[in-house]
Design a protein around this motif. Structure first.
Motif, PDB file in Angstrom:
ATOM      1  N   ASN A   5      39.606 -74.891  83.303  1.00 44.80           N
ATOM      2  CA  ASN A   5      38.488 -75.735  83.823  1.00 44.80           C
ATOM      3  C   ASN A   5      37.380 -75.142  83.033  1.00 44.80           C
ATOM      4  O   ASN A   5      36.739 -73.831  83.134  1.00 44.80           O
ATOM      5  CB  ASN A   5      38.371 -75.017  85.367  1.00 44.80           C
ATOM      6  N   PRO A   6      36.629 -76.087  82.263  1.00 45.08           N
ATOM      7  CA  PRO A   6      35.441 -75.667  81.432  1.00 45.08           C
ATOM      8  C   PRO A   6      34.200 -75.102  82.150  1.00 45.08           C
ATOM      9  O   PRO A   6      33.420 -74.733  81.300  1.00 45.08           O
ATOM     10  CB  PRO A   6      34.932 -76.710  80.507  1.00 45.08           C
ATOM     11  N   ASP A   7      34.210 -75.359  83.616  1.00 44.01           N
ATOM     12  CA  ASP A   7      33.202 -74.710  84.111  1.00 44.01           C
ATOM     13  C   ASP A   7      33.155 -73.427  84.409  1.00 44.01           C
ATOM     14  O   ASP A   7      31.964 -72.823  84.884  1.00 44.01           O
ATOM     15  CB  ASP A   7      33.147 -75.417  85.517  1.00 44.01           C
ATOM     16  N   ASN A   8      34.651 -72.947  84.249  1.00 39.99           N
ATOM     17  CA  ASN A   8      34.513 -71.301  84.335  1.00 39.99           C
ATOM     18  C   ASN A   8      34.317 -70.693  83.051  1.00 39.99           C
ATOM     19  O   ASN A   8      34.717 -71.263  81.996  1.00 39.99           O
ATOM     20  CB  ASN A   8      36.016 -71.056  84.721  1.00 39.99           C
ATOM     21  N   PRO A   9      33.413 -69.379  82.910  1.00 36.07           N
ATOM     22  CA  PRO A   9      33.504 -68.838  81.617  1.00 36.07           C
ATOM     23  C   PRO A   9      34.929 -68.323  81.071  1.00 36.07           C
ATOM     24  O   PRO A   9      35.733 -67.966  82.083  1.00 36.07           O
ATOM     25  CB  PRO A   9      32.789 -67.757  82.220  1.00 36.07           C
ATOM     26  N   CYS A  10      35.471 -68.504  79.817  1.00 37.05           N
ATOM     27  CA  CYS A  10      36.517 -68.002  79.606  1.00 37.05           C
ATOM     28  C   CYS A  10      36.422 -66.499  79.384  1.00 37.05           C
ATOM     29  O   CYS A  10      35.525 -65.748  78.649  1.00 37.05           O
ATOM     30  CB  CYS A  10      36.849 -68.762  78.160  1.00 37.05           C
ATOM     31  N   ARG A  11      37.340 -65.739  80.087  1.00 36.37           N
ATOM     32  CA  ARG A  11      37.261 -64.134  79.938  1.00 36.37           C
ATOM     33  C   ARG A  11      38.019 -63.448  79.188  1.00 36.37           C
ATOM     34  O   ARG A  11      38.118 -62.181  79.033  1.00 36.37           O
ATOM     35  CB  ARG A  11      37.531 -63.624  81.432  1.00 36.37           C
ATOM     36  N   CYS A  12      38.801 -64.091  78.341  1.00 31.11           N
ATOM     37  CA  CYS A  12      39.756 -63.601  77.401  1.00 31.11           C
ATOM     38  C   CYS A  12      39.234 -62.560  76.486  1.00 31.11           C
ATOM     39  O   CYS A  12      39.771 -61.318  76.624  1.00 31.11           O
ATOM     40  CB  CYS A  12      40.538 -64.463  76.502  1.00 31.11           C
ATOM     41  N   LYS A  13      38.289 -63.087  75.784  1.00 31.80           N
ATOM     42  CA  LYS A  13      37.594 -61.948  74.829  1.00 31.80           C
ATOM     43  C   LYS A  13      36.914 -60.984  75.648  1.00 31.80           C
ATOM     44  O   LYS A  13      36.807 -59.895  75.063  1.00 31.80           O
ATOM     45  CB  LYS A  13      36.633 -63.015  74.049  1.00 31.80           C
ATOM     46  N   LYS A  14      36.442 -61.052  76.640  1.00 28.32           N
ATOM     47  CA  LYS A  14      35.619 -60.109  77.527  1.00 28.32           C
ATOM     48  C   LYS A  14      36.563 -59.043  78.223  1.00 28.32           C
ATOM     49  O   LYS A  14      35.998 -58.263  78.489  1.00 28.32           O
ATOM     50  CB  LYS A  14      34.597 -60.706  78.432  1.00 28.32           C
ATOM     51  N   LYS A  15      38.010 -59.354  78.364  1.00 27.92           N
ATOM     52  CA  LYS A  15      38.779 -58.481  78.908  1.00 27.92           C
ATOM     53  C   LYS A  15      39.554 -57.481  77.922  1.00 27.92           C
ATOM     54  O   LYS A  15      40.260 -56.708  78.387  1.00 27.92           O
ATOM     55  CB  LYS A  15      39.846 -59.279  79.711  1.00 27.92           C
TER      56      LYS A  15
END
Length: 268
Positions: free
Chosen positions: A194-204
């Protein structure tokens, strides 16, 4: 059924060790990747795969050629995996609510463990695959295998129900329930789904490394030349939650498993 494969199975059942080895080679990746999807951790998947392959060998004579051999292999593997409790998988499995909390923890805009863009891309892919595969452990074993067989491996309800030995109607009910849980979770949490969510992959990345959930020196999943993160963005027909799982490549069975099986069966 492939006639060449049928002849190899027949020879294997007559005691031909080379034919038996070729049958094992034919199915080892099916067993390993199903185990990996069910158990997440390669160490658990390796142990399960070895036992599954032994069961395939010892029960090979019961294959009656009425179904596809691939379907029979999945049935043997599924029967084992539904009762197998991998140590790491058992310790990691948690309810969806707890998994949601885990995803929200420890986000950082800075990745201190990457030295260049290439390392960063691999670590991001490692997080993506680890996170989405880990999500499957929020489902109970039967609902999880039903989801894997149908939405990831693309068995229909007739084939899938035969593999897990339940009615097709029950299979569809379980699939519907599993789909709803996975879809709802991803729509609320995953930036890929869902593009309305921030993608957390990099931040995690840093958080998961600090918690020893990812080892930057020994990546479990991010070894493919094509990142599945990038592939998902190109898929517009499938529902995104399904596309995310299907985009993840199959992984080769560790060579050590085949060598151990050959020693066990005295195949030179």
């Amino acid at each position: 059924m492939n006639e060449h494969l049928k002849k190899r199975i027949e020879k294997a059942n007559l005691g031909d060790r080379k034919a038996l080895e070729s049958v094992i080679i034919e199915v080892k990746d099916l067993a390993y990747n199903l185990s990996l999807k069910m158990l997440l951790f390669p160490e658990d998947a390796k142990d399960a795969t070895q036992e599954i392959l032994i069961k395939i060998v010892t029960h090979l004579s019961t294959f009656n050629y009425k179904s596809q051999f691939r379907t029979w292999v999945y049935r043997v593997a599924t029967n084992y995996l539904l009762s197998y409790k991998g140590k790491q998988a058992r310790e990691f499995a948690m309810p969806f609510e707890d998994y949601s909390d885990l995803i929200d923890l420890g986000q950082s805009d800075i990745v201190k463990y990457s030295k260049n863009d290439g390392e960063l891309l691999l670590l991001e892919e490692e997080v993506k695959v680890s996170c989405t595969q880990g999500l499957l452990l929020c489902l109970n074993e039967l609902d999880r295998i039903v989801y894997i067989l149908s939405d990831i491996l693309e068995f229909n309800s007739i084939e899938g129900s035969a593999i897990v030995a339940i009615t097709a109607e029950n299979f569809r009910k379980k699939l519907s329930r599993s789909r709803a849980k996975i879809r709802n979770f991803m729509n609320n949490k995953c930036g890929l789904a869902n593009p309305d969510n921030p993608c957390r992959c990099k931040k995690k990345i840093d958080f998961l490394i600090d918690k020893n959930m990812i080892n930057p020196k020994d990546l479990r999943f991010a070894k493919s030349s094509n990142r599945s993160i990038d592939l998902v963005q190109k898929i517009g027909v499938l529902e995104k939650s399904v596309a995310i799982y299907r985009s993840t490549p199959d992984f080769p069975t560790p060579q050590a498993i085949l060598e151990e099986i050959k020693q066990t069966l005295n195949i030179n």
